[in-house]
Design a protein around this motif. Structure first.
Motif, PDB file in Angstrom:
ATOM      1  N   GLU A  45       0.834  -1.230  -0.051  1.00 16.99           N
ATOM      2  CA  GLU A  45      -0.027  -0.010   0.134  1.00 16.99           C
ATOM      3  C   GLU A  45       0.886   1.269  -0.029  1.00 16.99           C
ATOM      4  O   GLU A  45       0.616   2.306  -0.887  1.00 16.99           O
ATOM      5  N   ALA A  46       1.978   1.224   0.674  1.00 17.95           N
ATOM      6  CA  ALA A  46       2.968   2.487   0.697  1.00 17.95           C
ATOM      7  C   ALA A  46       3.576   2.638  -0.606  1.00 17.95           C
ATOM      8  O   ALA A  46       3.900   3.944  -0.831  1.00 17.95           O
ATOM      9  N   LEU A  47       3.467   1.717  -1.469  1.00 17.74           N
ATOM     10  CA  LEU A  47       4.115   2.094  -2.854  1.00 17.74           C
ATOM     11  C   LEU A  47       3.042   2.599  -3.566  1.00 17.74           C
ATOM     12  O   LEU A  47       3.429   2.915  -4.969  1.00 17.74           O
ATOM     13  N   LEU A  48       1.794   2.802  -3.477  1.00 18.69           N
ATOM     14  CA  LEU A  48       0.737   3.273  -4.181  1.00 18.69           C
ATOM     15  C   LEU A  48       0.644   4.631  -4.051  1.00 18.69           C
ATOM     16  O   LEU A  48       0.494   5.325  -3.087  1.00 18.69           O
ATOM     17  N   SER A  49       0.562   5.524  -5.365  1.00 20.37           N
ATOM     18  CA  SER A  49       0.249   6.735  -5.154  1.00 20.37           C
ATOM     19  C   SER A  49      -1.264   6.798  -4.777  1.00 20.37           C
ATOM     20  O   SER A  49      -2.204   5.948  -4.927  1.00 20.37           O
ATOM     21  N   ASP A  50      -1.579   8.283  -4.382  1.00 21.62           N
ATOM     22  CA  ASP A  50      -3.158   8.506  -3.970  1.00 21.62           C
ATOM     23  C   ASP A  50      -3.974   8.215  -4.940  1.00 21.62           C
ATOM     24  O   ASP A  50      -5.062   7.843  -4.966  1.00 21.62           O
ATOM     25  N   ASP A  51      -3.490   8.543  -6.254  1.00 18.81           N
ATOM     26  CA  ASP A  51      -4.442   8.584  -7.333  1.00 18.81           C
ATOM     27  C   ASP A  51      -4.077   7.367  -8.519  1.00 18.81           C
ATOM     28  O   ASP A  51      -4.331   7.495  -9.583  1.00 18.81           O
ATOM     29  N   VAL A  52      -3.487   6.374  -8.003  1.00 15.67           N
ATOM     30  CA  VAL A  52      -3.493   5.085  -8.513  1.00 15.67           C
ATOM     31  C   VAL A  52      -4.558   4.794  -9.226  1.00 15.67           C
ATOM     32  O   VAL A  52      -5.860   4.740  -8.652  1.00 15.67           O
ATOM     33  N   VAL A  53      -4.527   3.935 -10.431  1.00 16.80           N
ATOM     34  CA  VAL A  53      -5.637   3.460 -11.007  1.00 16.80           C
ATOM     35  C   VAL A  53      -5.332   1.935 -11.381  1.00 16.80           C
ATOM     36  O   VAL A  53      -4.318   1.733 -11.923  1.00 16.80           O
ATOM     37  N   PHE A  54      -6.287   1.274 -10.779  1.00 16.10           N
ATOM     38  CA  PHE A  54      -6.150  -0.347 -10.700  1.00 16.10           C
ATOM     39  C   PHE A  54      -7.228  -0.896 -11.994  1.00 16.10           C
ATOM     40  O   PHE A  54      -8.514  -0.481 -11.985  1.00 16.10           O
ATOM     41  N   THR A  55      -6.529  -1.676 -12.753  1.00 16.51           N
ATOM     42  CA  THR A  55      -7.272  -2.233 -13.826  1.00 16.51           C
ATOM     43  C   THR A  55      -7.670  -3.669 -13.785  1.00 16.51           C
ATOM     44  O   THR A  55      -6.350  -4.401 -13.621  1.00 16.51           O
ATOM     45  N   SER A  56      -8.794  -4.253 -13.346  1.00 17.37           N
ATOM     46  CA  SER A  56      -8.999  -5.670 -13.045  1.00 17.37           C
ATOM     47  C   SER A  56      -8.761  -6.591 -14.373  1.00 17.37           C
ATOM     48  O   SER A  56      -9.336  -6.099 -15.349  1.00 17.37           O
ATOM     49  N   PRO A  57      -8.383  -7.840 -14.173  1.00 10.34           N
ATOM     50  CA  PRO A  57      -8.731  -8.733 -15.482  1.00 10.34           C
ATOM     51  C   PRO A  57     -10.122  -8.990 -15.522  1.00 10.34           C
ATOM     52  O   PRO A  57      -9.930  -9.720 -16.658  1.00 10.34           O
ATOM     53  N   VAL A  58     -10.992  -8.827 -14.790  1.00 12.26           N
ATOM     54  CA  VAL A  58     -12.359  -9.360 -14.917  1.00 12.26           C
ATOM     55  C   VAL A  58     -13.502  -8.216 -14.635  1.00 12.26           C
ATOM     56  O   VAL A  58     -14.466  -8.617 -14.930  1.00 12.26           O
ATOM     57  N   VAL A  59     -12.976  -7.077 -14.724  1.00 13.72           N
ATOM     58  CA  VAL A  59     -14.042  -6.171 -14.529  1.00 13.72           C
ATOM     59  C   VAL A  59     -13.653  -4.970 -15.624  1.00 13.72           C
ATOM     60  O   VAL A  59     -12.467  -4.599 -15.673  1.00 13.72           O
ATOM     61  N   PHE A  60     -14.595  -4.613 -16.405  1.00 12.18           N
ATOM     62  CA  PHE A  60     -14.395  -3.589 -17.446  1.00 12.18           C
ATOM     63  C   PHE A  60     -13.812  -2.046 -17.026  1.00 12.18           C
ATOM     64  O   PHE A  60     -12.988  -1.534 -17.220  1.00 12.18           O
ATOM     65  N   LYS A  61     -14.556  -1.766 -15.862  1.00 11.91           N
ATOM     66  CA  LYS A  61     -14.318  -0.193 -15.241  1.00 11.91           C
ATOM     67  C   LYS A  61     -12.881  -0.314 -14.421  1.00 11.91           C
ATOM     68  O   LYS A  61     -12.864  -1.130 -13.396  1.00 11.91           O
ATOM     69  N   PRO A  62     -12.188   0.495 -14.453  1.00  9.03           N
ATOM     70  CA  PRO A  62     -11.049   0.846 -13.771  1.00  9.03           C
ATOM     71  C   PRO A  62     -11.433   1.301 -12.241  1.00  9.03           C
ATOM     72  O   PRO A  62     -12.294   1.952 -12.280  1.00  9.03           O
ATOM     73  N   TYR A  63     -10.389   1.121 -11.411  1.00  8.43           N
ATOM     74  CA  TYR A  63     -10.834   1.454  -9.880  1.00  8.43           C
ATOM     75  C   TYR A  63      -9.866   2.576  -9.751  1.00  8.43           C
ATOM     76  O   TYR A  63      -8.605   2.175  -9.406  1.00  8.43           O
ATOM     77  N   PRO A  64     -10.164   3.825  -9.534  1.00  9.43           N
ATOM     78  CA  PRO A  64      -9.244   4.740  -9.272  1.00  9.43           C
ATOM     79  C   PRO A  64      -9.246   4.858  -7.571  1.00  9.43           C
ATOM     80  O   PRO A  64     -10.084   5.002  -6.979  1.00  9.43           O
ATOM     81  N   GLY A  65      -7.918   5.093  -7.279  1.00  8.77           N
ATOM     82  CA  GLY A  65      -7.647   5.527  -5.777  1.00  8.77           C
ATOM     83  C   GLY A  65      -6.921   4.730  -4.969  1.00  8.77           C
ATOM     84  O   GLY A  65      -7.109   3.298  -5.307  1.00  8.77           O
ATOM     85  N   LYS A  66      -6.225   4.964  -4.053  1.00  7.01           N
ATOM     86  CA  LYS A  66      -5.435   4.296  -3.279  1.00  7.01           C
ATOM     87  C   LYS A  66      -6.256   3.052  -2.262  1.00  7.01           C
ATOM     88  O   LYS A  66      -6.014   2.172  -2.237  1.00  7.01           O
ATOM     89  N   ALA A  67      -7.251   3.533  -1.686  1.00  2.00           N
ATOM     90  CA  ALA A  67      -7.995   2.913  -0.998  1.00  2.00           C
ATOM     91  C   ALA A  67      -8.751   1.824  -1.502  1.00  2.00           C
ATOM     92  O   ALA A  67      -8.447   0.726  -0.977  1.00  2.00           O
ATOM     93  N   ILE A  68      -9.256   1.838  -2.523  1.00  2.00           N
ATOM     94  CA  ILE A  68      -9.847   0.868  -3.186  1.00  2.00           C
ATOM     95  C   ILE A  68      -8.781  -0.208  -3.850  1.00  2.00           C
ATOM     96  O   ILE A  68      -8.825  -1.567  -3.628  1.00  2.00           O
ATOM     97  N   THR A  69      -8.041   0.278  -4.237  1.00  2.00           N
ATOM     98  CA  THR A  69      -6.681  -0.604  -4.833  1.00  2.00           C
ATOM     99  C   THR A  69      -6.104  -1.310  -3.824  1.00  2.00           C
ATOM    100  O   THR A  69      -5.973  -2.529  -3.987  1.00  2.00           O
ATOM    101  N   ALA A  70      -5.808  -0.703  -2.662  1.00  2.00           N
ATOM    102  CA  ALA A  70      -5.248  -1.563  -1.711  1.00  2.00           C
ATOM    103  C   ALA A  70      -6.342  -2.540  -1.075  1.00  2.00           C
ATOM    104  O   ALA A  70      -5.729  -3.899  -0.816  1.00  2.00           O
ATOM    105  N   ALA A  71      -7.351  -2.207  -0.962  1.00  2.00           N
ATOM    106  CA  ALA A  71      -8.637  -3.173  -0.617  1.00  2.00           C
ATOM    107  C   ALA A  71      -8.486  -4.376  -1.440  1.00  2.00           C
ATOM    108  O   ALA A  71      -8.739  -5.477  -0.999  1.00  2.00           O
ATOM    109  N   ILE A  72      -8.401  -4.179  -2.768  1.00  4.15           N
ATOM    110  CA  ILE A  72      -8.621  -5.113  -3.719  1.00  4.15           C
ATOM    111  C   ILE A  72      -7.487  -6.289  -3.659  1.00  4.15           C
ATOM    112  O   ILE A  72      -7.407  -7.340  -3.623  1.00  4.15           O
ATOM    113  N   LEU A  73      -6.138  -5.443  -3.570  1.00  7.28           N
ATOM    114  CA  LEU A  73      -4.995  -6.312  -3.391  1.00  7.28           C
ATOM    115  C   LEU A  73      -4.891  -7.160  -2.137  1.00  7.28           C
ATOM    116  O   LEU A  73      -4.655  -8.325  -2.101  1.00  7.28           O
ATOM    117  N   ARG A  74      -5.492  -6.670  -0.920  1.00 10.80           N
ATOM    118  CA  ARG A  74      -5.588  -7.574   0.177  1.00 10.80           C
ATOM    119  C   ARG A  74      -6.623  -8.728  -0.173  1.00 10.80           C
ATOM    120  O   ARG A  74      -6.302  -9.806   0.357  1.00 10.80           O
TER     121      ARG A  74
END
Length: 135
Positions: free
Chosen positions: A17-46
């Motif tokens: 999580e510390a390596l993620l920028s606040d405005d990181v954008v996560f693009t999932s292999p199974v969902v079309f819509k990207p997920y913007p933000g550190k909080a949602i990206t970190a939660a997905i990775l967990r």
């Protein structure tokens, strides 16, 4: 990116999580819509760290003047083996601002989608709580 790889392999999700920028954008292999933000990206990775079994990085590639990286991995979701790649881009501060994951085969992607889908309400609640606590 070596630091991300080492943190993931060690199961150190705080370091990830510390390596993620606040405005990181996560693009999932199974969902079309990207997920913007550190909080949602970190939660997905967990959540992914709980879903993937026998996870192992097998290869690391670098390009784009050291700002673009690809980490090739293998894992299992239930009985389905899969292979995939984390495509990472880092910003001017060395933080991850784009993380795109791709997986194959289709049966592995479907198993991943089902396992993550079953957790997504909890993922969204965790991200919402983290966003509220940092505001």
């Amino acid at each position: 990116m070596r630091a991300f790889r080492e943190a993931v392999e060690a199961g150190d999700l705080e370091a990830v999580e510390a390596l993620l920028s606040d405005d990181v954008v996560f693009t999932s292999p199974v969902v079309f819509k990207p997920y913007p933000g550190k909080a949602i990206t970190a939660a997905i990775l967990r959540a992914v760290s709980q879903v993937f079994e026998d996870f192992r990085y097998e290869q690391e590639l670098e390009g784009g003047e050291g700002r673009d990286h690809a980490l090739v991995f293998t894992a299992r979701v239930g009985e389905r083996r899969l292979s995939g790649c984390d495509f990472i881009h880092v910003d001017d501060h060395g933080l991850i601002d784009e993380l795109t994951v791709m997986v194959r085969p289709l049966s592995g992607a479907q198993a991943l989608a089902a396992a993550m889908g079953a957790r997504f309400d909890d993922i969204a609640k965790e991200a919402e709580a983290r966003t509220a606590s940092t505001s």
